[in-house]
Design a protein around this motif. Structure first.
Motif, mmCIF file in Angstrom:
data_model
loop_
_atom_site.group_PDB
_atom_site.id
_atom_site.type_symbol
_atom_site.label_atom_id
_atom_site.label_comp_id
_atom_site.label_asym_id
_atom_site.label_seq_id
_atom_site.Cartn_x
_atom_site.Cartn_y
_atom_site.Cartn_z
ATOM 1 N N ASN A 37 0.822 -1.216 0.000
ATOM 2 C CA ASN A 37 0.000 0.000 0.000
ATOM 3 C C ASN A 37 0.853 1.261 0.000
ATOM 4 O O ASN A 37 0.499 2.271 -0.622
ATOM 5 N N HIS A 38 1.996 1.219 0.677
ATOM 6 C CA HIS A 38 2.913 2.360 0.666
ATOM 7 C C HIS A 38 3.484 2.568 -0.732
ATOM 8 O O HIS A 38 3.536 3.696 -1.247
ATOM 9 N N LEU A 39 3.907 1.478 -1.374
ATOM 10 C CA LEU A 39 4.464 1.587 -2.720
ATOM 11 C C LEU A 39 3.403 2.020 -3.728
ATOM 12 O O LEU A 39 3.692 2.779 -4.659
ATOM 13 N N ALA A 40 2.152 1.553 -3.540
ATOM 14 C CA ALA A 40 1.069 1.979 -4.437
ATOM 15 C C ALA A 40 0.815 3.473 -4.294
ATOM 16 O O ALA A 40 0.604 4.174 -5.292
ATOM 17 N N LEU A 41 0.825 3.974 -3.060
ATOM 18 C CA LEU A 41 0.650 5.411 -2.853
ATOM 19 C C LEU A 41 1.742 6.192 -3.571
ATOM 20 O O LEU A 41 1.470 7.204 -4.231
ATOM 21 N N ARG A 42 2.968 5.733 -3.456
ATOM 22 C CA ARG A 42 4.079 6.417 -4.127
ATOM 23 C C ARG A 42 3.867 6.436 -5.638
ATOM 24 O O ARG A 42 4.083 7.460 -6.306
ATOM 25 N N ASP A 43 3.416 5.310 -6.194
ATOM 26 C CA ASP A 43 3.161 5.222 -7.632
ATOM 27 C C ASP A 43 2.022 6.147 -8.032
ATOM 28 O O ASP A 43 2.089 6.858 -9.046
ATOM 29 N N ILE A 44 0.963 6.185 -7.232
ATOM 30 C CA ILE A 44 -0.183 7.051 -7.539
ATOM 31 C C ILE A 44 0.236 8.516 -7.546
ATOM 32 O O ILE A 44 -0.170 9.287 -8.430
ATOM 33 N N ILE A 45 1.060 8.914 -6.590
ATOM 34 C CA ILE A 45 1.515 10.308 -6.538
ATOM 35 C C ILE A 45 2.387 10.633 -7.744
ATOM 36 O O ILE A 45 2.258 11.716 -8.345
ATOM 37 N N LEU A 46 3.251 9.721 -8.139
ATOM 38 C CA LEU A 46 4.071 9.939 -9.331
ATOM 39 C C LEU A 46 3.187 10.129 -10.563
ATOM 40 O O LEU A 46 3.435 11.012 -11.394
ATOM 41 N N GLN A 47 2.144 9.308 -10.695
ATOM 42 C CA GLN A 47 1.244 9.430 -11.842
ATOM 43 C C GLN A 47 0.459 10.731 -11.790
ATOM 44 O O GLN A 47 0.262 11.393 -12.821
ATOM 45 N N ALA A 48 -0.009 11.101 -10.608
ATOM 46 C CA ALA A 48 -0.744 12.356 -10.485
ATOM 47 C C ALA A 48 0.128 13.537 -10.893
ATOM 48 O O ALA A 48 -0.312 14.437 -11.615
ATOM 49 N N ASN A 49 1.373 13.544 -10.418
ATOM 50 C CA ASN A 49 2.280 14.644 -10.766
ATOM 51 C C ASN A 49 2.566 14.697 -12.257
ATOM 52 O O ASN A 49 2.688 15.776 -12.842
ATOM 53 N N ALA A 50 2.661 13.543 -12.884
ATOM 54 C CA ALA A 50 3.008 13.503 -14.308
ATOM 55 C C ALA A 50 1.832 13.865 -15.199
ATOM 56 O O ALA A 50 2.014 14.508 -16.246
ATOM 57 N N HIS A 51 0.616 13.471 -14.815
ATOM 58 C CA HIS A 51 -0.510 13.542 -15.742
ATOM 59 C C HIS A 51 -1.625 14.510 -15.356
ATOM 60 O O HIS A 51 -2.425 14.890 -16.219
ATOM 61 N N LEU A 52 -1.706 14.902 -14.088
ATOM 62 C CA LEU A 52 -2.909 15.605 -13.636
ATOM 63 C C LEU A 52 -2.683 17.011 -13.115
ATOM 64 O O LEU A 52 -3.655 17.735 -12.879
ATOM 65 N N VAL A 53 -1.444 17.419 -12.895
ATOM 66 C CA VAL A 53 -1.190 18.758 -12.361
ATOM 67 C C VAL A 53 -1.704 19.809 -13.355
ATOM 68 O O VAL A 53 -1.425 19.750 -14.550
ATOM 69 N N GLY A 54 -2.483 20.736 -12.849
ATOM 70 C CA GLY A 54 -3.074 21.758 -13.697
ATOM 71 C C GLY A 54 -4.306 21.294 -14.445
ATOM 72 O O GLY A 54 -4.904 22.072 -15.200
ATOM 73 N N GLN A 55 -4.714 20.020 -14.228
ATOM 74 C CA GLN A 55 -5.836 19.452 -14.970
ATOM 75 C C GLN A 55 -7.024 19.085 -14.086
ATOM 76 O O GLN A 55 -8.105 18.851 -14.604
ATOM 77 N N ILE A 56 -6.815 18.989 -12.770
ATOM 78 C CA ILE A 56 -7.909 18.691 -11.849
ATOM 79 C C ILE A 56 -7.863 19.703 -10.709
ATOM 80 O O ILE A 56 -6.890 20.443 -10.550
ATOM 81 N N ASP A 57 -8.912 19.696 -9.894
ATOM 82 C CA ASP A 57 -9.014 20.708 -8.844
ATOM 83 C C ASP A 57 -8.298 20.326 -7.563
ATOM 84 O O ASP A 57 -7.684 21.173 -6.925
ATOM 85 N N PHE A 58 -8.378 19.076 -7.153
ATOM 86 C CA PHE A 58 -7.730 18.673 -5.911
ATOM 87 C C PHE A 58 -7.739 17.152 -5.786
ATOM 88 O O PHE A 58 -8.347 16.445 -6.601
ATOM 89 N N VAL A 59 -7.090 16.687 -4.725
ATOM 90 C CA VAL A 59 -7.038 15.270 -4.357
ATOM 91 C C VAL A 59 -7.737 15.109 -3.008
ATOM 92 O O VAL A 59 -7.643 15.989 -2.144
#
Length: 388
Positions: A37-59
């Motif tokens: 679960n810790h590694l999945a969180l890290r992966d999710i954050i990496l994906q969010a930073n790469a694909h979603l910054v400036g494209q969604i309102d919040f997490v």
């Protein structure tokens, strides 16, 4: 978060006329470093930073962030959230309250005290605390002061013409006091809240009581039904859209935001819930590579190119629709030539005969929707799963 680093990161903030869009990372249940679960969180954050910054309102983190609510577990979460380049709003769950207080939750995560509300474009976002008024465990309570505050917020949003969205740890019916549960649910119906976004269940589930959508996302820790991932949700002029992305699913990701999927239609008199003859298909698309093209087709018709509407940050197509139920499919292509798809069944005929339990519980769950990663098995500790 009141003072945390994440509130200072870049984000798209929806303005008038734009859909509200957010990312939901399911209950983390963090214990020790380097577990799945810790590694999945890290992966999710990496994906969010790469694909979603400036494209969604919040997490949103919907509660049960640290399995034991300890300072060490929150330090682990804090170190990962420091890497997140999007604003994050954190809700406490029963596991966060294991010590009988939320001191570490607030001090280490710098999470704001709840309840709180904020306006984003046409929407009023309301975040609730189910645990502080209770005695721990499943003793979920809002308390009279929070209930009074909630009514005032919903009344104010309605007076301003804002659509309300509520974030909580669990279904309203999970509140321990039946009077509170009924009062809370009554407000949701009275003010026609678009969606209640929740954690707690551990599994993907959507429920539709005929007025409000209830959305819960698979936990990131203590998973029993499938791979880890996150959900993306949108509210577009009263239409609620939801999709789950497993961490190993490739980008780009596409989501139809309008018209409503048949399963999620709640307002039969509105053409974007029950389109008849013609509709405007709206879509969001995300990729680290620029999106170069979005196409749409109705049923078995030919693909038609969609236009990007800069004022709404959305792809759109005005098109004819058949009577009855029909499929809408979108295909997005990014600069690397990779493609992603989304598909819904829409209908011009609103089902007025379906019996609704309408009590703020999962008894109005829509059941399995496998292409959306909703399995309908309710494999989690609150229903059919292990007793974690």
């Amino acid at each position: 978060m009141a003072q945390g680093k994440s509130t200072r990161q870049a984000a798209k903030i929806s303005t008038r006329g734009e859909p509200l869009v957010w990312m939901h990372i399911g209950d983390l249940h963090l214990t020790d470093a380097a577990l799945p679960n810790h590694l999945a969180l890290r992966d999710i954050i990496l994906q969010a930073n790469a694909h979603l910054v400036g494209q969604i309102d919040f997490v949103v983190l919907p509660g049960d962030n640290a399995d034991d609510g300890t300072a060490e577990q929150y330090e682990m979460l804090r170190s990962e959230l420091d890497r997140l380049e999007l604003p994050v709003h954190i809700i406490p769950g029963d596991h966060d309250f294991k010590s009988g207080n939320l001191h570490a939750f607030h001090e280490i995560l710098e999470a704001e005290f709840l309840p709180k509300a904020m306006t984003v474009g046409d929407y009023r976002c309301i975040f609730l605390d189910y645990v502080s008024a209770g005695t721990g465990g499943p003793d979920f309570r809002l308390g009279q002061s929070q209930l009074a505050w909630l009514r005032a917020e919903l009344q104010g949003a309605a007076a301003e013409g804002k659509e309300s969205v509520v974030f909580a740890h669990a279904y309203p019916a999970d509140l321990a006091d039946a009077g509170e549960a009924n009062a809370f649910y009554g407000m949701l119906r009275e003010f026609r809240v678009a969606v209640v976004d929740m954690g707690h269940t551990h599994y993907n589930e959507l429920a539709n009581d005929g007025r409000t959508i209830y959305a819960s996302t698979r936990s990131t820790g203590q998973i029993e039904e499938g791979p880890a991932g996150f959900s993306l949700l949108a509210v577009d002029d009263g239409v609620v859209s939801w999709r789950f992305k497993p961490v190993d699913e490739p980008w780009p990701v596409a989501m139809i935001t309008s018209p409503a999927a048949r399963r999620l239609a709640t307002r039969p008199l509105l053409p974007n819930h029950a389109p008849s003859g013609q509709t405007t298909v709206g879509a969001k698309a995300w990729s680290a590579q620029s999106i170069t093209r979005v196409d749409c087709k109705i049923g078995d018709s030919d693909w038609q190119p969609m236009d990007f509407i800069a004022s709404k940050h959305i792809w759109a197509l005005d098109c004819r629709t058949p009577d009855g139920s029909f499929q809408i499919t979108i295909r997005v292509t990014d600069q690397a030539g990779s493609t992603g798809f989304d598909n819904i069944e829409a209908t011009s005929t609103f089902d007025e005969t379906r019996e609704r339990r309408a009590d703020g519980s999962d008894r109005d769950a829509i059941g399995a929707w496998e292409e959306k990663h909703i399995l309908g098995t309710q494999l989690g500790p609150n229903r059919n799963g292990r007793k974690w």
